[in-house]
Design a protein around this motif. Structure first.
Motif, mmCIF file in Angstrom:
data_model
loop_
_atom_site.group_PDB
_atom_site.id
_atom_site.type_symbol
_atom_site.label_atom_id
_atom_site.label_comp_id
_atom_site.label_asym_id
_atom_site.label_seq_id
_atom_site.Cartn_x
_atom_site.Cartn_y
_atom_site.Cartn_z
ATOM 1 N N GLY A 230 0.859 -1.180 0.000
ATOM 2 C CA GLY A 230 0.000 0.000 0.000
ATOM 3 C C GLY A 230 0.892 1.224 0.000
ATOM 4 N N PRO A 231 0.423 2.352 -0.431
ATOM 5 C CA PRO A 231 -0.932 2.617 -0.904
ATOM 6 C C PRO A 231 -1.181 2.077 -2.302
ATOM 7 N N GLU A 232 -2.265 2.518 -2.913
ATOM 8 C CA GLU A 232 -2.709 1.939 -4.174
ATOM 9 C C GLU A 232 -1.676 1.935 -5.291
ATOM 10 N N PRO A 233 -0.775 2.924 -5.423
ATOM 11 C CA PRO A 233 0.173 2.880 -6.538
ATOM 12 C C PRO A 233 1.022 1.615 -6.602
ATOM 13 N N HIS A 234 1.130 0.880 -5.500
ATOM 14 C CA HIS A 234 1.888 -0.356 -5.520
ATOM 15 C C HIS A 234 1.143 -1.483 -6.238
ATOM 16 N N TRP A 235 -0.138 -1.331 -6.436
ATOM 17 C CA TRP A 235 -0.946 -2.362 -7.089
ATOM 18 C C TRP A 235 -1.049 -2.039 -8.581
ATOM 19 N N GLN A 236 -0.426 -2.874 -9.407
ATOM 20 C CA GLN A 236 -0.377 -2.637 -10.839
ATOM 21 C C GLN A 236 -1.360 -3.548 -11.574
ATOM 22 N N PRO A 237 -2.158 -3.008 -12.506
ATOM 23 C CA PRO A 237 -3.075 -3.847 -13.282
ATOM 24 C C PRO A 237 -2.305 -4.874 -14.106
ATOM 25 N N CYS A 238 -2.819 -6.082 -14.154
ATOM 26 C CA CYS A 238 -2.207 -7.132 -14.969
ATOM 27 C C CYS A 238 -2.663 -6.983 -16.421
ATOM 28 N N ASP A 239 -1.722 -7.143 -17.326
ATOM 29 C CA ASP A 239 -2.003 -7.007 -18.751
ATOM 30 C C ASP A 239 -2.488 -8.351 -19.292
ATOM 31 N N LEU A 240 -3.769 -8.626 -19.096
ATOM 32 C CA LEU A 240 -4.338 -9.907 -19.490
ATOM 33 C C LEU A 240 -4.743 -9.899 -20.963
ATOM 34 N N PRO A 241 -4.715 -11.067 -21.616
ATOM 35 C CA PRO A 241 -5.118 -11.136 -23.030
ATOM 36 C C PRO A 241 -6.625 -11.194 -23.225
ATOM 37 N N VAL A 242 -7.408 -11.257 -22.123
ATOM 38 C CA VAL A 242 -8.864 -11.276 -22.226
ATOM 39 C C VAL A 242 -9.444 -10.239 -21.272
ATOM 40 N N ARG A 243 -10.627 -9.749 -21.599
ATOM 41 C CA ARG A 243 -11.341 -8.805 -20.745
ATOM 42 C C ARG A 243 -12.480 -9.555 -20.050
ATOM 43 N N GLU A 244 -12.128 -10.333 -19.049
ATOM 44 C CA GLU A 244 -13.079 -11.140 -18.298
ATOM 45 C C GLU A 244 -12.756 -11.029 -16.812
ATOM 46 N N ARG A 245 -13.748 -11.218 -15.986
ATOM 47 C CA ARG A 245 -13.545 -11.108 -14.536
ATOM 48 C C ARG A 245 -12.798 -12.325 -14.003
ATOM 49 N N VAL A 246 -11.678 -12.072 -13.338
ATOM 50 C CA VAL A 246 -10.879 -13.147 -12.745
ATOM 51 C C VAL A 246 -11.475 -13.515 -11.395
ATOM 52 N N VAL A 247 -11.711 -14.815 -11.175
ATOM 53 C CA VAL A 247 -12.340 -15.260 -9.932
ATOM 54 C C VAL A 247 -11.366 -15.956 -8.989
ATOM 55 N N ASP A 248 -10.192 -16.373 -9.487
ATOM 56 C CA ASP A 248 -9.249 -17.032 -8.586
ATOM 57 C C ASP A 248 -7.857 -17.038 -9.202
ATOM 58 N N ASP B 42 -15.758 -16.768 -16.945
ATOM 59 C CA ASP B 42 -16.200 -17.340 -18.212
ATOM 60 C C ASP B 42 -15.462 -18.620 -18.584
ATOM 61 N N GLY B 43 -14.572 -19.084 -17.702
ATOM 62 C CA GLY B 43 -13.884 -20.340 -17.955
ATOM 63 C C GLY B 43 -12.617 -20.223 -18.779
ATOM 64 N N THR B 44 -11.996 -19.047 -18.819
ATOM 65 C CA THR B 44 -10.725 -18.891 -19.511
ATOM 66 C C THR B 44 -9.584 -19.102 -18.522
ATOM 67 N N PHE B 45 -8.696 -20.027 -18.848
ATOM 68 C CA PHE B 45 -7.539 -20.336 -18.017
ATOM 69 C C PHE B 45 -6.369 -19.472 -18.456
ATOM 70 N N LEU B 46 -5.670 -18.872 -17.495
ATOM 71 C CA LEU B 46 -4.552 -17.977 -17.788
ATOM 72 C C LEU B 46 -3.303 -18.432 -17.056
ATOM 73 N N VAL B 47 -2.151 -18.237 -17.671
ATOM 74 C CA VAL B 47 -0.874 -18.535 -17.027
ATOM 75 C C VAL B 47 0.092 -17.399 -17.306
ATOM 76 N N ASN B 48 0.803 -16.967 -16.271
ATOM 77 C CA ASN B 48 1.790 -15.898 -16.390
ATOM 78 C C ASN B 48 3.164 -16.479 -16.100
ATOM 79 N N THR B 49 4.084 -16.339 -17.038
ATOM 80 C CA THR B 49 5.396 -16.964 -16.961
ATOM 81 C C THR B 49 6.493 -15.934 -17.180
ATOM 82 N N ALA B 50 7.591 -16.084 -16.472
ATOM 83 C CA ALA B 50 8.747 -15.210 -16.655
ATOM 84 C C ALA B 50 9.372 -15.448 -18.025
#
Length: 292
Positions: free
Chosen positions: A226-244, A257-265
């Protein structure tokens, strides 16, 4: 043969084999196992048919909460544990914890041991319980404050009016006063690995993600939290609500919506281009993703 039907072991990724991880997605259809490696998303299969309410993983095991039972993964598949109907499952340092019908209990040596009573539990993680009327602490189910909690992870709680961080060592009034707001607005998800899922050579202290209605955020300066500037939006390839979100060698996420995402270095991919990649699983009523 198309790329979509290749298994990860067949792809080889330019001749270099990458460590493979199985992620498990809970939904109204059941538990779907997804193969991933080196940022690639491979074959996915239905591992168990059920109406999942929650899913969690740790210590090589996957647990699933359903309307009838708490299931755990075994060599023969997913088996009931004798808990009964459950709304949430999670793991702490001592093992599996489940909640349902007003009770919270721990699974130990094949038996369930009562820990306390909490109504309308929505999530369990480490020593925290998220419920409709706030956050509770384990093992005694003591009320810790807040209201309308949707999720908990590490020291964080996601609620209907903001994302909070708790420091039980600060304050003089009591534990209910030790919540500090780090993001405003309704949040339905928070996840952290506290460094436990990172490779041994990793030097950071863990990954943290949180989501509001529209956006998934990553905490880029955990020491500050915190504060909020430390939280950066993730650049996802879909515009869907992430639930977990779940953690292993990579970071895994699932959308409503059932889209599986993986973020890799970058250095963990065959082509040197990391970041988020996605694949639609086509499953309904998604509740979560877990890695054993």
């Amino acid at each position: 043969m198309t790329d979509d039907v290749l298994t990860l072991s067949e792809k080889r990724m330019y001749g270099q084999t990458r460590p493979e991880t199985h992620a498990y997605v809970g939904s109204g259809l059941g538990v779907t196992r997804v193969e991933t490696a080196g940022g690639q998303i491979g074959r996915f299969t239905l591992a168990h048919r059920c109406a999942a309410r929650d899913i969690a993983g740790a210590n090589g095991e996957i647990a699933v909460a359903t309307e009838e039972a708490v299931l755990i993964s075994t060599d023969e598949g997913f088996e009931p544990t004798g808990f009964g109907p459950a709304t949430a499952v999670g793991y702490d340092a001592d093992g599996l914890v489940a909640a349902g019908e007003g009770r919270v209990a721990r699974y130990d040596d094949g038996e369930w041991w009562e820990m306390g009573e909490v109504a309308d539990v929505r999530a369990l993680s480490d020593d925290l319980v998220a419920a409709a009327d706030g956050v509770y602490g384990l093992p005694g189910c003591a009320y810790l404050g807040l209201h309308d909690a949707a999720d908990v992870a590490g020291p964080f709680a996601a609620t209907a009016d903001g994302l909070y961080r708790r420091d039980p060592q600060e304050g003089t009034v009591g534990p209910r006063e030790n919540w500090a707001a780090v993001r405003s607005g309704a949040h339905g998800l928070v996840a952290t690995d506290d460094g436990r899922s990172r490779p041994p050579e990793a030097s950071d202290v863990g990954r943290v993600h949180a989501a509001d209605v529209d956006t998934l955020y990553e905490l880029t300066d955990r020491a500050g939290a915190g504060p909020e500037p430390h939280w950066q939006p993730c650049d996802l390839p879909v515009r869907e609500r992430v639930v977990d979100v779940a953690y292993g060698d990579d970071t895994y996420a699932i959308t409503a919506d059932g889209t599986f995402l993986v973020n890799t270095a970058d250095d963990a991919t065959a082509d040197g281009r990391g970041g988020w990649r996605s694949r639609s699983l086509g499953v309904p009523e998604v509740v979560g993703v877990a890695v054993a």
